[in-house]
Design a protein around this motif. Structure first.
Motif, mmCIF file in Angstrom:
data_model
loop_
_atom_site.group_PDB
_atom_site.id
_atom_site.type_symbol
_atom_site.label_atom_id
_atom_site.label_comp_id
_atom_site.label_asym_id
_atom_site.label_seq_id
_atom_site.Cartn_x
_atom_site.Cartn_y
_atom_site.Cartn_z
ATOM 1 N N GLN B 6 0.645 -1.182 0.054
ATOM 2 C CA GLN B 6 -0.022 -0.100 -0.038
ATOM 3 C C GLN B 6 0.908 1.358 -0.103
ATOM 4 N N ALA B 7 0.133 2.308 -0.183
ATOM 5 C CA ALA B 7 0.888 3.633 -0.506
ATOM 6 C C ALA B 7 0.773 4.225 0.778
ATOM 7 N N GLU B 8 -0.289 3.953 1.320
ATOM 8 C CA GLU B 8 -0.675 4.562 2.712
ATOM 9 C C GLU B 8 0.049 4.204 3.887
ATOM 10 N N PRO B 9 0.403 4.948 5.008
ATOM 11 C CA PRO B 9 1.231 4.875 5.928
ATOM 12 C C PRO B 9 0.608 3.555 6.909
ATOM 13 N N PHE B 10 1.084 2.788 7.812
ATOM 14 C CA PHE B 10 0.317 2.005 8.387
ATOM 15 C C PHE B 10 0.962 2.108 10.073
ATOM 16 N N ASP B 11 0.424 1.314 10.698
ATOM 17 C CA ASP B 11 0.610 1.447 12.174
ATOM 18 C C ASP B 11 1.100 0.372 12.541
ATOM 19 N N PRO B 12 2.596 0.018 12.771
ATOM 20 C CA PRO B 12 2.869 -1.143 13.350
ATOM 21 C C PRO B 12 2.247 -1.925 14.420
ATOM 22 N N ALA B 13 2.041 -0.951 15.498
ATOM 23 C CA ALA B 13 1.419 -1.402 16.678
ATOM 24 C C ALA B 13 -0.035 -2.246 16.371
ATOM 25 N N ARG B 14 -0.683 -1.505 15.474
ATOM 26 C CA ARG B 14 -2.077 -2.001 15.082
ATOM 27 C C ARG B 14 -1.933 -3.297 14.164
ATOM 28 N N GLU B 15 -1.018 -3.497 13.557
ATOM 29 C CA GLU B 15 -0.793 -4.576 12.674
ATOM 30 C C GLU B 15 -0.606 -5.808 13.663
ATOM 31 N N LEU B 16 -0.105 -5.512 14.904
ATOM 32 C CA LEU B 16 0.095 -6.633 15.908
ATOM 33 C C LEU B 16 -0.959 -7.106 16.609
ATOM 34 N N ALA B 17 -2.137 -6.282 16.621
ATOM 35 C CA ALA B 17 -3.271 -6.616 17.559
ATOM 36 C C ALA B 17 -3.847 -7.972 17.008
ATOM 37 N N ALA B 18 -3.887 -8.796 18.080
ATOM 38 C CA ALA B 18 -4.908 -10.101 17.594
ATOM 39 C C ALA B 18 -3.950 -11.125 17.045
ATOM 40 N N LEU B 19 -2.642 -10.692 16.515
ATOM 41 C CA LEU B 19 -1.809 -11.536 15.849
ATOM 42 C C LEU B 19 -1.433 -12.882 17.013
ATOM 43 N N VAL B 27 7.092 -12.593 17.018
ATOM 44 C CA VAL B 27 8.181 -11.375 16.683
ATOM 45 C C VAL B 27 7.737 -10.605 15.774
ATOM 46 N N SER B 28 7.978 -9.224 15.708
ATOM 47 C CA SER B 28 7.905 -8.433 14.664
ATOM 48 C C SER B 28 8.998 -7.575 14.358
ATOM 49 N N PHE B 29 9.176 -7.302 13.020
ATOM 50 C CA PHE B 29 10.379 -6.507 12.465
ATOM 51 C C PHE B 29 9.780 -5.407 11.722
ATOM 52 N N THR B 30 10.210 -4.078 11.823
ATOM 53 C CA THR B 30 9.859 -2.834 11.196
ATOM 54 C C THR B 30 10.783 -2.057 10.669
ATOM 55 N N GLY B 31 10.857 -1.948 9.509
ATOM 56 C CA GLY B 31 11.881 -1.335 8.831
ATOM 57 C C GLY B 31 11.416 0.298 8.572
ATOM 58 N N ILE B 32 12.455 1.116 9.013
ATOM 59 C CA ILE B 32 12.025 2.640 9.224
ATOM 60 C C ILE B 32 12.848 3.507 8.173
ATOM 61 N N VAL B 33 12.409 4.617 7.576
ATOM 62 C CA VAL B 33 13.198 5.307 6.747
ATOM 63 C C VAL B 33 14.162 6.082 7.645
ATOM 64 N N ILE B 86 8.449 1.762 6.719
ATOM 65 C CA ILE B 86 8.788 1.179 5.372
ATOM 66 C C ILE B 86 7.865 -0.035 5.086
ATOM 67 N N MET B 87 7.924 -1.086 6.036
ATOM 68 C CA MET B 87 7.471 -2.208 5.961
ATOM 69 C C MET B 87 7.355 -2.799 7.234
ATOM 70 N N MET B 88 6.633 -4.009 7.367
ATOM 71 C CA MET B 88 6.838 -4.946 8.700
ATOM 72 C C MET B 88 6.462 -6.198 8.381
ATOM 73 N N VAL B 89 7.025 -7.097 9.033
ATOM 74 C CA VAL B 89 6.913 -8.487 9.247
ATOM 75 C C VAL B 89 6.497 -8.876 10.541
ATOM 76 N N ALA B 90 5.333 -9.678 10.780
ATOM 77 C CA ALA B 90 5.151 -10.233 12.078
ATOM 78 C C ALA B 90 4.832 -11.906 11.893
ATOM 79 N N THR B 91 5.317 -12.482 12.931
ATOM 80 C CA THR B 91 5.309 -13.867 12.828
ATOM 81 C C THR B 91 4.796 -14.242 14.341
ATOM 82 N N ALA C 13 1.890 -3.186 22.051
ATOM 83 C CA ALA C 13 1.820 -2.053 20.758
ATOM 84 C C ALA C 13 2.268 -0.659 21.352
ATOM 85 N N ARG C 14 1.900 -0.416 22.580
ATOM 86 C CA ARG C 14 2.266 1.008 23.126
ATOM 87 C C ARG C 14 3.504 0.950 23.421
ATOM 88 N N GLU C 15 4.260 -0.088 23.989
ATOM 89 C CA GLU C 15 5.614 -0.182 24.043
ATOM 90 C C GLU C 15 6.590 0.272 22.829
#
Lengths: 83, 143, 143, 83
Positions: B6-19, B27-33, B86-91, C13-15
């Motif tokens: 997606q072009a839109e920003p995303f919220d890494p925290a939100r992506e983790l909810a319920a996972l 485990v999550s990885f977030t890449g940042i500019v 930029i992106m995130m991966v969560a497992t 997420a908050r952390e």
């Protein structure tokens, strides 16, 4: 056969086009690259160094010697830099 | 169990909810500019159609290989500002090692096999395509 | 740059918010109470005073060793229900490998060197202390 | 010297106390464990198998042969299972 050829990143910039439809009898990606390189100076600059290129055939990564038979869409691009 | 581009920003925290549901480890990885001194922005080009299919394929491959209970991949394209994800991966998995390894594995695939290309735009207006790094390819060969 | 021990639940997420500032990569690990069939709850005992100091020491050690731009450790104690986060570790660094390795390293230290003890409480009311696993000790020896 | 001894997890349960102050001349943790084991059947059950125990001296992890000189607080517990 008619194949849709897509270019990305600096390959796209050097060729000067994001995509074009080509009529080709090339058996492999390597043969197709050689044909395409003759189209313009931009094509030649973009496609001359095979080691710097990666390809996909019908949206699946493929080696330069992969057969083109039946391909509808091929893409040519630099090594990927996602993540 | 989802891959998104997606072009839109995303919220890494939100992506983790319920996972983590049913999992013992996430485990999550977030890449940042990252501003390396004079970076103005990053521009990411991708191969629409192939990208989505490739991410889903890598995600499903990792899920099978590491017995994941859940996974998520989000990758942006277009122009990104310094500090933006930029992106995130969560497992998610029953055990720690599987969750760590799956995230590490997915990052290796994403870096070298997903059809994205980055261009760095400098504050003086100049720009250059990021070159693939030999160490990323070597990292992928571990698996 | 903070280690916390608390009885209260926390929001992973908050952390993570703000941890990525100045970083290029953020890795997080969250451990969750997992129902292995008949688990009712987990009870975590710790060594007040020593725990906080040990977590801060391990975090600072990881920050120095992996050149982290940020890190966070949160670990709960007391009674935890199935599905609740037990603890989390998050690491931020300029590059991917450092963030991954630092999180992995901190988890190895936490598992085998931080003064926490877990007791599993079964649905029938019986309970047993979790035994340390040889593979956790072996994992720590990698570093 | 007077030392505050703390017990955790099943060591605490077997000893039957979370902590106690002991007067000791023990030179090392190993010597102290031997002294403490004589205090009660519970102490003996908790402290008999040294391989199953871990220790801290003044809140720092320490081996069984670490010197106790100057210690104010020692802790005895099973291998840790955090994370």
């Amino acid at each position: 056969m008619a194949v849709e050829v897509l270019y990305f990143a600096w390959v796209r910039e050097r060729v000067g086009l994001p995509r074009e439809t080509v009529e080709t009898g090339a058996a492999t990606m390597r043969d197709l690259l050689a044909e395409l390189a003759l189209r313009s100076a931009g094509h030649a600059a973009a496609l001359g160094d095979h080691a710097a290129l990666r390809c996909a055939i019908d949206q699946q990564l493929a080696g330069l010697d992969a057969p083109l038979v039946g391909a509808r869409e091929v893409a040519i691009f630099p090594p990927m830099t996602g993540g | 169990m989802a891959a998104r581009v997606q072009a839109e920003p995303f919220d890494p925290a939100r992506e983790l909810a319920a996972l983590g549901e049913g999992a013992g480890a996430v485990v999550s990885f977030t890449g940042i500019v990252r501003d390396d001194g004079d970076l103005a922005a990053l521009e990411i080009e991708h191969y629409p159609g192939m990208t989505e299919a490739a991410l889903a394929e890598y995600g499903q491959g990792a899920a099978a290989r590491f017995a994941l209970t859940g996974w998520r991949i989000v990758h942006r394209h277009g122009r990104l500002q310094v500090g933006e994800p930029i992106m995130m991966v969560a497992t998610a998995a029953l055990h720690r090692r599987a969750a760590f390894d799956a995230a590490d594995y997915l990052m290796d695939w994403l870096k070298s096999r997903a059809p994205f290309w980055k261009r760095e735009i400098r504050r003086d207006g100049s720009s250059a395509w990021v070159e693939a790094r030999a160490e990323d390819e070597a990292s992928l060969a571990r698996w």
